[in-house]
Design a protein around this motif. Structure first.
Motif, PDB file in Angstrom:
ATOM      1  N   ILE A 362     -17.479-126.678  -1.214  1.00 32.67           N
ATOM      2  CA  ILE A 362     -16.167-127.358  -1.182  1.00 32.67           C
ATOM      3  C   ILE A 362     -15.107-126.468  -0.534  1.00 32.67           C
ATOM      4  N   LYS A 363     -15.249-125.169  -0.717  1.00 33.95           N
ATOM      5  CA  LYS A 363     -14.273-124.228  -0.150  1.00 33.95           C
ATOM      6  C   LYS A 363     -12.832-124.640  -0.448  1.00 33.95           C
ATOM      7  N   PRO A 364     -12.446-124.664  -1.709  1.00 32.57           N
ATOM      8  CA  PRO A 364     -11.071-125.071  -2.022  1.00 32.57           C
ATOM      9  C   PRO A 364     -10.070-124.058  -1.474  1.00 32.57           C
ATOM     10  N   GLU A 365      -8.929-124.572  -1.104  1.00 31.27           N
ATOM     11  CA  GLU A 365      -7.852-123.734  -0.580  1.00 31.27           C
ATOM     12  C   GLU A 365      -7.462-122.683  -1.624  1.00 31.27           C
ATOM     13  N   GLU A 366      -7.069-121.500  -1.167  1.00 31.19           N
ATOM     14  CA  GLU A 366      -6.631-120.467  -2.092  1.00 31.19           C
ATOM     15  C   GLU A 366      -5.444-120.999  -2.913  1.00 31.19           C
ATOM     16  N   GLY A 367      -5.426-120.669  -4.183  1.00 33.30           N
ATOM     17  CA  GLY A 367      -4.335-121.153  -5.031  1.00 33.30           C
ATOM     18  C   GLY A 367      -4.631-122.499  -5.685  1.00 33.30           C
ATOM     19  N   SER A 368      -5.828-123.031  -5.441  1.00 35.84           N
ATOM     20  CA  SER A 368      -6.212-124.261  -6.150  1.00 35.84           C
ATOM     21  C   SER A 368      -6.310-123.961  -7.645  1.00 35.84           C
ATOM     22  N   HIS A 369      -6.303-125.018  -8.438  1.00 43.95           N
ATOM     23  CA  HIS A 369      -6.227-124.839  -9.898  1.00 43.95           C
ATOM     24  C   HIS A 369      -7.528-125.204 -10.590  1.00 43.95           C
ATOM     25  N   LEU A 370      -7.811-124.487 -11.675  1.00 40.99           N
ATOM     26  CA  LEU A 370      -8.881-124.891 -12.578  1.00 40.99           C
ATOM     27  C   LEU A 370      -8.279-125.016 -13.975  1.00 40.99           C
ATOM     28  N   ILE A 371      -8.342-126.216 -14.514  1.00 39.51           N
ATOM     29  CA  ILE A 371      -7.869-126.403 -15.890  1.00 39.51           C
ATOM     30  C   ILE A 371      -9.080-126.341 -16.810  1.00 39.51           C
ATOM     31  N   HIS A 372      -9.127-125.287 -17.621  1.00 39.76           N
ATOM     32  CA  HIS A 372     -10.250-125.085 -18.535  1.00 39.76           C
ATOM     33  C   HIS A 372      -9.896-125.752 -19.858  1.00 39.76           C
ATOM     34  N   SER A 373     -10.370-126.976 -20.023  1.00 39.76           N
ATOM     35  CA  SER A 373      -9.933-127.797 -21.143  1.00 39.76           C
ATOM     36  C   SER A 373     -11.073-127.959 -22.141  1.00 39.76           C
ATOM     37  N   MET A 374     -11.476-126.815 -22.707  1.00 36.96           N
ATOM     38  CA  MET A 374     -12.652-126.794 -23.586  1.00 36.96           C
ATOM     39  C   MET A 374     -12.301-126.060 -24.872  1.00 36.96           C
ATOM     40  N   SER A 375     -13.159-126.237 -25.890  1.00 37.53           N
ATOM     41  CA  SER A 375     -12.968-125.450 -27.109  1.00 37.53           C
ATOM     42  C   SER A 375     -13.512-124.039 -26.873  1.00 37.53           C
ATOM     43  N   GLU A 376     -13.144-123.120 -27.759  1.00 36.60           N
ATOM     44  CA  GLU A 376     -13.601-121.740 -27.610  1.00 36.60           C
ATOM     45  C   GLU A 376     -15.114-121.676 -27.809  1.00 36.60           C
ATOM     46  N   PRO A 377     -15.780-120.630 -27.253  1.00 38.65           N
ATOM     47  CA  PRO A 377     -17.236-120.548 -27.414  1.00 38.65           C
ATOM     48  C   PRO A 377     -17.627-120.425 -28.880  1.00 38.65           C
ATOM     49  N   PHE A 378     -18.805-120.972 -29.236  1.00 36.60           N
ATOM     50  CA  PHE A 378     -19.267-120.917 -30.622  1.00 36.60           C
ATOM     51  C   PHE A 378     -19.921-119.579 -30.951  1.00 36.60           C
ATOM     52  N   SER A 379     -20.308-118.838 -29.916  1.00 37.46           N
ATOM     53  CA  SER A 379     -20.963-117.564 -30.192  1.00 37.46           C
ATOM     54  C   SER A 379     -20.268-116.455 -29.408  1.00 37.46           C
ATOM     55  N   GLU A 380     -20.272-115.255 -30.007  1.00 36.60           N
ATOM     56  CA  GLU A 380     -19.581-114.147 -29.365  1.00 36.60           C
ATOM     57  C   GLU A 380     -20.352-113.600 -28.173  1.00 36.60           C
ATOM     58  N   GLU A 381     -21.663-113.952 -28.121  1.00 39.98           N
ATOM     59  CA  GLU A 381     -22.462-113.463 -26.988  1.00 39.98           C
ATOM     60  C   GLU A 381     -22.263-114.341 -25.752  1.00 39.98           C
ATOM     61  N   ASP A 382     -21.409-115.343 -25.865  1.00 45.45           N
ATOM     62  CA  ASP A 382     -21.199-116.246 -24.737  1.00 45.45           C
ATOM     63  C   ASP A 382     -20.635-115.479 -23.537  1.00 45.45           C
ATOM     64  N   ILE A 383     -21.454-115.338 -22.491  1.00 47.87           N
ATOM     65  CA  ILE A 383     -20.997-114.582 -21.320  1.00 47.87           C
ATOM     66  C   ILE A 383     -20.430-115.510 -20.255  1.00 47.87           C
ATOM     67  N   GLY A 384     -20.496-116.832 -20.537  1.00 44.48           N
ATOM     68  CA  GLY A 384     -20.052-117.813 -19.549  1.00 44.48           C
ATOM     69  C   GLY A 384     -18.610-117.594 -19.104  1.00 44.48           C
ATOM     70  N   GLU A 385     -17.765-117.200 -20.054  1.00 43.61           N
ATOM     71  CA  GLU A 385     -16.360-117.053 -19.731  1.00 43.61           C
ATOM     72  C   GLU A 385     -16.142-115.997 -18.641  1.00 43.61           C
ATOM     73  N   GLN A 386     -16.865-114.852 -18.787  1.00 40.57           N
ATOM     74  CA  GLN A 386     -16.740-113.800 -17.787  1.00 40.57           C
ATOM     75  C   GLN A 386     -17.234-114.294 -16.439  1.00 40.57           C
ATOM     76  N   VAL A 387     -18.370-115.014 -16.454  1.00 42.59           N
ATOM     77  CA  VAL A 387     -18.923-115.550 -15.210  1.00 42.59           C
ATOM     78  C   VAL A 387     -17.935-116.507 -14.565  1.00 42.59           C
ATOM     79  N   MET A 388     -17.310-117.340 -15.388  1.00 48.03           N
ATOM     80  CA  MET A 388     -16.327-118.298 -14.878  1.00 48.03           C
ATOM     81  C   MET A 388     -15.190-117.567 -14.164  1.00 48.03           C
ATOM     82  N   HIS A 389     -14.664-116.517 -14.797  1.00 53.65           N
ATOM     83  CA  HIS A 389     -13.557-115.799 -14.171  1.00 53.65           C
ATOM     84  C   HIS A 389     -13.988-115.070 -12.893  1.00 53.65           C
ATOM     85  N   ASN A 390     -15.198-114.482 -12.916  1.00 48.90           N
ATOM     86  CA  ASN A 390     -15.695-113.805 -11.712  1.00 48.90           C
ATOM     87  C   ASN A 390     -15.775-114.773 -10.542  1.00 48.90           C
TER      88      ASN A 390
END
Ligand SMILES: [Zn+2]
Length: 390
Positions: A362-390
């Motif tokens: 898709i190559k979104p334009e720089e400055g595009s938005h991501l609205i993360h509209s989810m509940s917090e992870p159920f487990s502390e080992e959830d590494i998805g959040e870091q992957v999402m930010h990377n």
């Protein structure tokens, strides 16, 4: 009076999140309330692609003590390679409160002669998950569909399902009249959703039934609540504020079966003159839910505000044959990565975490938005959040 003629036994959902399997016995009658899988289920023995072998039915589950060995509950087929012999059903039926996996996931192991009582809308969710999911298999059951106001008699027990508000529609609590008094099972409910009136009504009904016992989950019980609760209306308003101020693409992550959240983004899209881009799976679910007139959702084939994102599969050329039969009826509303790239400023696109690689096309334009509209992870080992930010 005979002692303990009514008992409750908890085979899951205690000291863990979800996995509710509650056996209610009244004299000779036995019913289950929910039959789900907890969030931490099997985590001691299984991870990633190391999973119980489906070919072995219940053997792997029994070996590791993951499911209770109860006679007269499971199907012949799933018991075949276990040391528990098959017996005719001793359980009359299983009541499902709603279609979240922590309340339903293990019903596929049940004897098909045991009927499953569930909301009209819950049945549609189960069908949709089986028809579009790779792993969902809830088995064949006699289904007894209910709505609020029904009274379901199982021998001497009467169960009244009453709709509550939760992050999936068609969620119910139960008022259960037994020979030793009334038991209330709340299922999952919330008081900050758009249909909080349903929850309030359930509370009133439950109160006037003067229950002897109340079964309620405490997932979010804390002595000091540090997290902020947003109502659905606040989520909609905050999203609208962000989206109305940008001329870039907006991506939105939210639970795929949370129809209230879907409706919030749908309404924001309309208000901000954007189209909402959804997945074929969401389109299929919406088209299924149209069958229940209690659940107002737009028709994905007819609604002007909705577009359906198809990713490249097999031939890589968006050929009809590349897609599952259930996906094909939506090809007329297809948009692809080039379309989203060019028209991003007029779109809000649902983007599931597992589809993040689509961003490369898709190559979104720089400055595009991501609205993360989810509940917090159920487990502390959830590494998805870091992957999402990377
Ligand atoms: Zn739930």
């Amino acid at each position: 009076m005979v002692k303990n003629q009514t008992t409750l036994t908890f085979y899951g959902g205690v000291n863990e999140i979800g996995g509710n399997k509650i056996l209610l016995t009244d004299k000779k009658t036995k019913i289950f309330l929910d039959f789900g899988q907890s969030f931490s289920f099997g985590a001691k023995f299984f991870t990633s692609w190391l999973q119980p072998r489906s070919i072995n039915g219940l053997e792997d589950y029994f070996e590791l003590n993951l499911l209770p060995k109860i006679g007269g509950l499971y199907s012949k087929e799933t018991l075949a390679s276990t040391d528990l012999s098959y017996a005719e059903p001793e359980i009359s039926c299983v009541f499902l409160s709603h279609a979240h996996f922590d309340h339903i996931e293990h019903i596929g192991f049940l004897d098909p002669q045991i009927s499953v009582c569930l909301g009209v809308g819950t049945k549609l969710f189960l069908e949709s998950m089986e028809e579009t999911g790779y792993f969902a298999n809830y088995g064949e059951h006699l289904c007894n569909k209910f709505r609020t106001g029904h009274k379901i008699k199982v021998d001497g027990i009467t169960v009244e399902p009453i709709a509550v508000d939760h992050s999936i529609p068609a969620a119910y609590g139960f008022i259960i009249h037994t020979s030793e008094g009334t038991v209330v099972y709340t299922g999952d409910l919330r008081r900050h959703g758009p249909r909080k009136d349903l929850t309030e009504n359930f509370i009133e009904e439950a109160k006037s039934a003067k229950p002897t016992a109340l079964i309620c989950e405490g997932t979010r019980m804390a002595t000091h609540e540090s997290r902020q609760n947003y109502s659905e209306e606040q989520v909609r308003q905050i999203s609208q504020d962000i989206i109305s101020k940008t001329d870039k693409t907006v991506f939105a992550m939210h639970a795929s079966r949370d129809i209230d959240r879907f409706n919030s983004f749908y309404n924001v899209a309309k208000k901000t003159n954007r189209k909402l881009v959804i997945t074929p799976k969401t389109a299929y679910l919406l088209s299924k839910l149209l069958a229940d007139d209690h659940l107002p959702v737009p028709n994905p084939l007819k609604d002007d505000c909705l577009k359906i994102y198809f990713k490249k599969k097999r031939s890589g050329k968006y050929d009809e044959k590349d897609y599952f039969p259930w996906e094909r009826k939506f090809l007329g509303k297809m948009v692809d990565c080039n379309y989203v790239h060019k028209n991003g400023r007029k779109l809000i696109m649902d983007l599931d975490f597992f589809q993040f690689a689509e961003l490369i096309d898709i190559k979104p334009e720089e400055g595009s938005h991501l609205i993360h509209s989810m509940s917090e992870p159920f487990s502390e080992e959830d590494i998805g959040e870091q992957v999402m930010h990377n």
